[in-house]
Motif scaffolding. Structure first.
Motif, PDB file in Angstrom:
ATOM      1  N   ILE A  32      -0.234  -8.821   3.857  1.00 37.67           N
ATOM      2  CA  ILE A  32      -0.621 -10.554   2.989  1.00 37.67           C
ATOM      3  C   ILE A  32      -1.396  -9.476   2.040  1.00 37.67           C
ATOM      4  O   ILE A  32      -1.779  -8.496   1.618  1.00 37.67           O
ATOM      5  CB  ILE A  32      -1.913 -10.234   3.818  1.00 37.67           C
ATOM      6  CG1 ILE A  32      -1.604 -10.598   5.410  1.00 37.67           C
ATOM      7  CG2 ILE A  32      -3.277 -11.059   3.147  1.00 37.67           C
ATOM      8  CD1 ILE A  32      -0.897 -12.082   5.243  1.00 37.67           C
ATOM      9  N   PRO A  33      -1.041 -10.074   0.809  1.00 37.41           N
ATOM     10  CA  PRO A  33      -0.922  -9.754  -0.713  1.00 37.41           C
ATOM     11  C   PRO A  33      -2.459  -9.776  -1.065  1.00 37.41           C
ATOM     12  O   PRO A  33      -3.689 -10.070  -0.482  1.00 37.41           O
ATOM     13  CB  PRO A  33      -0.637 -10.743  -1.562  1.00 37.41           C
ATOM     14  CG  PRO A  33       0.147 -11.983  -0.885  1.00 37.41           C
ATOM     15  CD  PRO A  33      -0.461 -11.301   0.905  1.00 37.41           C
ATOM     16  N   THR A  34      -2.345  -8.086  -1.603  1.00 41.45           N
ATOM     17  CA  THR A  34      -3.920  -8.339  -2.412  1.00 41.45           C
ATOM     18  C   THR A  34      -3.898  -7.982  -3.839  1.00 41.45           C
ATOM     19  O   THR A  34      -4.049  -9.101  -4.158  1.00 41.45           O
ATOM     20  CB  THR A  34      -4.526  -6.436  -1.607  1.00 41.45           C
ATOM     21  OG1 THR A  34      -3.868  -5.562  -2.111  1.00 41.45           O
ATOM     22  CG2 THR A  34      -5.142  -6.914  -0.211  1.00 41.45           C
ATOM     23  N   THR A  35      -3.328  -6.990  -3.978  1.00 39.48           N
ATOM     24  CA  THR A  35      -3.677  -6.487  -6.241  1.00 39.48           C
ATOM     25  C   THR A  35      -2.275  -7.104  -6.270  1.00 39.48           C
ATOM     26  O   THR A  35      -2.473  -7.171  -7.033  1.00 39.48           O
ATOM     27  CB  THR A  35      -4.079  -5.309  -6.104  1.00 39.48           C
ATOM     28  OG1 THR A  35      -3.392  -4.399  -5.978  1.00 39.48           O
ATOM     29  CG2 THR A  35      -5.472  -5.061  -5.812  1.00 39.48           C
ATOM     30  N   GLU A  36      -1.215  -7.317  -6.014  1.00 36.68           N
ATOM     31  CA  GLU A  36       0.091  -7.863  -6.563  1.00 36.68           C
ATOM     32  C   GLU A  36       0.021  -9.355  -7.213  1.00 36.68           C
ATOM     33  O   GLU A  36      -0.810 -10.258  -6.370  1.00 36.68           O
ATOM     34  CB  GLU A  36       0.785  -7.722  -5.388  1.00 36.68           C
ATOM     35  CG  GLU A  36       1.231  -8.869  -4.315  1.00 36.68           C
ATOM     36  CD  GLU A  36       1.939  -8.571  -3.796  1.00 36.68           C
ATOM     37  OE1 GLU A  36       3.360  -9.589  -3.261  1.00 36.68           O
ATOM     38  OE2 GLU A  36       1.861  -8.257  -2.299  1.00 36.68           O
ATOM     39  N   ASN A  37       0.433  -9.639  -8.014  1.00 37.21           N
ATOM     40  CA  ASN A  37       1.291 -10.788  -8.639  1.00 37.21           C
ATOM     41  C   ASN A  37       1.246 -11.939  -7.057  1.00 37.21           C
ATOM     42  O   ASN A  37       2.521 -11.825  -6.964  1.00 37.21           O
ATOM     43  CB  ASN A  37       2.276 -10.815  -9.679  1.00 37.21           C
ATOM     44  CG  ASN A  37       1.398 -10.330 -11.102  1.00 37.21           C
ATOM     45  OD1 ASN A  37       0.306 -10.649 -11.781  1.00 37.21           O
ATOM     46  ND2 ASN A  37       2.357  -9.356 -11.595  1.00 37.21           N
ATOM     47  N   HIS A  38       0.260 -13.400  -7.114  1.00 41.56           N
ATOM     48  CA  HIS A  38       0.243 -13.841  -6.369  1.00 41.56           C
ATOM     49  C   HIS A  38      -0.301 -15.399  -6.530  1.00 41.56           C
ATOM     50  O   HIS A  38      -1.586 -14.533  -7.324  1.00 41.56           O
ATOM     51  CB  HIS A  38       0.103 -13.121  -4.654  1.00 41.56           C
ATOM     52  CG  HIS A  38      -1.493 -12.790  -4.563  1.00 41.56           C
ATOM     53  ND1 HIS A  38      -1.880 -12.117  -5.007  1.00 41.56           N
ATOM     54  CD2 HIS A  38      -2.195 -13.690  -3.691  1.00 41.56           C
ATOM     55  CE1 HIS A  38      -3.012 -11.503  -4.370  1.00 41.56           C
ATOM     56  NE2 HIS A  38      -3.205 -12.297  -3.834  1.00 41.56           N
ATOM     57  N   GLY A  55      -1.428  -8.038 -10.320  1.00 43.36           N
ATOM     58  CA  GLY A  55      -1.343  -6.418 -10.281  1.00 43.36           C
ATOM     59  C   GLY A  55      -2.172  -5.772 -10.441  1.00 43.36           C
ATOM     60  O   GLY A  55      -1.899  -4.421  -9.794  1.00 43.36           O
ATOM     61  N   THR A  56      -3.395  -6.084 -10.693  1.00 45.30           N
ATOM     62  CA  THR A  56      -4.212  -5.202 -10.229  1.00 45.30           C
ATOM     63  C   THR A  56      -5.649  -5.247 -10.008  1.00 45.30           C
ATOM     64  O   THR A  56      -6.441  -5.032  -8.901  1.00 45.30           O
ATOM     65  CB  THR A  56      -4.900  -5.088 -11.824  1.00 45.30           C
ATOM     66  OG1 THR A  56      -3.578  -4.497 -12.745  1.00 45.30           O
ATOM     67  CG2 THR A  56      -5.494  -3.475 -12.089  1.00 45.30           C
ATOM     68  N   THR A  57      -6.259  -6.471  -9.987  1.00 47.45           N
ATOM     69  CA  THR A  57      -7.524  -7.040  -9.220  1.00 47.45           C
ATOM     70  C   THR A  57      -7.642  -8.666  -8.215  1.00 47.45           C
ATOM     71  O   THR A  57      -6.909  -9.491  -9.192  1.00 47.45           O
ATOM     72  CB  THR A  57      -8.692  -6.796 -10.561  1.00 47.45           C
ATOM     73  OG1 THR A  57      -8.457  -6.226 -11.230  1.00 47.45           O
ATOM     74  CG2 THR A  57      -9.964  -7.945  -9.725  1.00 47.45           C
ATOM     75  N   GLN A  58      -7.440  -8.432  -6.980  1.00 46.04           N
ATOM     76  CA  GLN A  58      -7.874  -9.667  -6.775  1.00 46.04           C
ATOM     77  C   GLN A  58      -9.065 -10.700  -6.791  1.00 46.04           C
ATOM     78  O   GLN A  58     -10.304  -9.612  -7.126  1.00 46.04           O
ATOM     79  CB  GLN A  58      -6.928  -9.275  -5.578  1.00 46.04           C
ATOM     80  CG  GLN A  58      -7.570 -10.730  -4.588  1.00 46.04           C
ATOM     81  CD  GLN A  58      -7.246  -9.708  -2.784  1.00 46.04           C
ATOM     82  OE1 GLN A  58      -7.646  -9.340  -2.483  1.00 46.04           O
ATOM     83  NE2 GLN A  58      -6.899 -10.953  -2.065  1.00 46.04           N
TER      84      GLN A  58
END
Length: 134
Positions: A32-38, A55-58
């Protein structure tokens, strides 16, 4: 503005099932994505959450948990200044840490239970992915 819409029924809803539906920069990712671009919605085993990252902060916001035995609708709109998340007609808006670059849609199911876990089902209805729905 990219747009993602899916009708679905997830059953059973329980603590070992994780789901992500939305736009994602790393399709090969199996987690499951966290900080990647999404930008999308996550079911974390207990709650649905609107999520996006640059890309840095969720940014993560818990949204209303829909009824368990019901057909649901998720919509994600990605604008230049915000991301709008809709779950069964309820909107959540994020305006910080917006994703950049090219994103593709992904539907990811992940089970923390391993090989001995009972079967989980995700039934999809209508799926719409558009660059600009207007």
């Amino acid at each position: 503005k990219p747009y993602f819409r899916v009708e679905f029924n997830q059953s059973p809803v329980d603590t070992v099932l994780r789901t992500f539906m939305g736009f994602r920069g790393t399709l090969a990712g199996s987690s499951i994505p966290t900080t990647e671009n999404h930008a999308g919605l996550i079911f974390d085993g207990a709650n649905w959450k609107a999520t996006n990252a640059d890309g840095t902060t969720q940014v993560l916001t818990t949204v209303t948990l829909p009824a368990a035995a019901f057909r649901h609708v998720i919509e994600v709109f990605r604008y230049t200044d915000r991301v709008e998340f809709w779950l069964d007609g309820t909107r959540t808006t994020h305006t910080t840490n917006l994703p950049t670059g090219n994103l593709e849609w992904q539907l990811l199911l992940s089970s923390a239970g391993g090989g001995g876990v009972a079967a989980r089902y995700l039934t999809l209805g209508e799926l719409i992915i558009q660059e600009d729905p207007n």
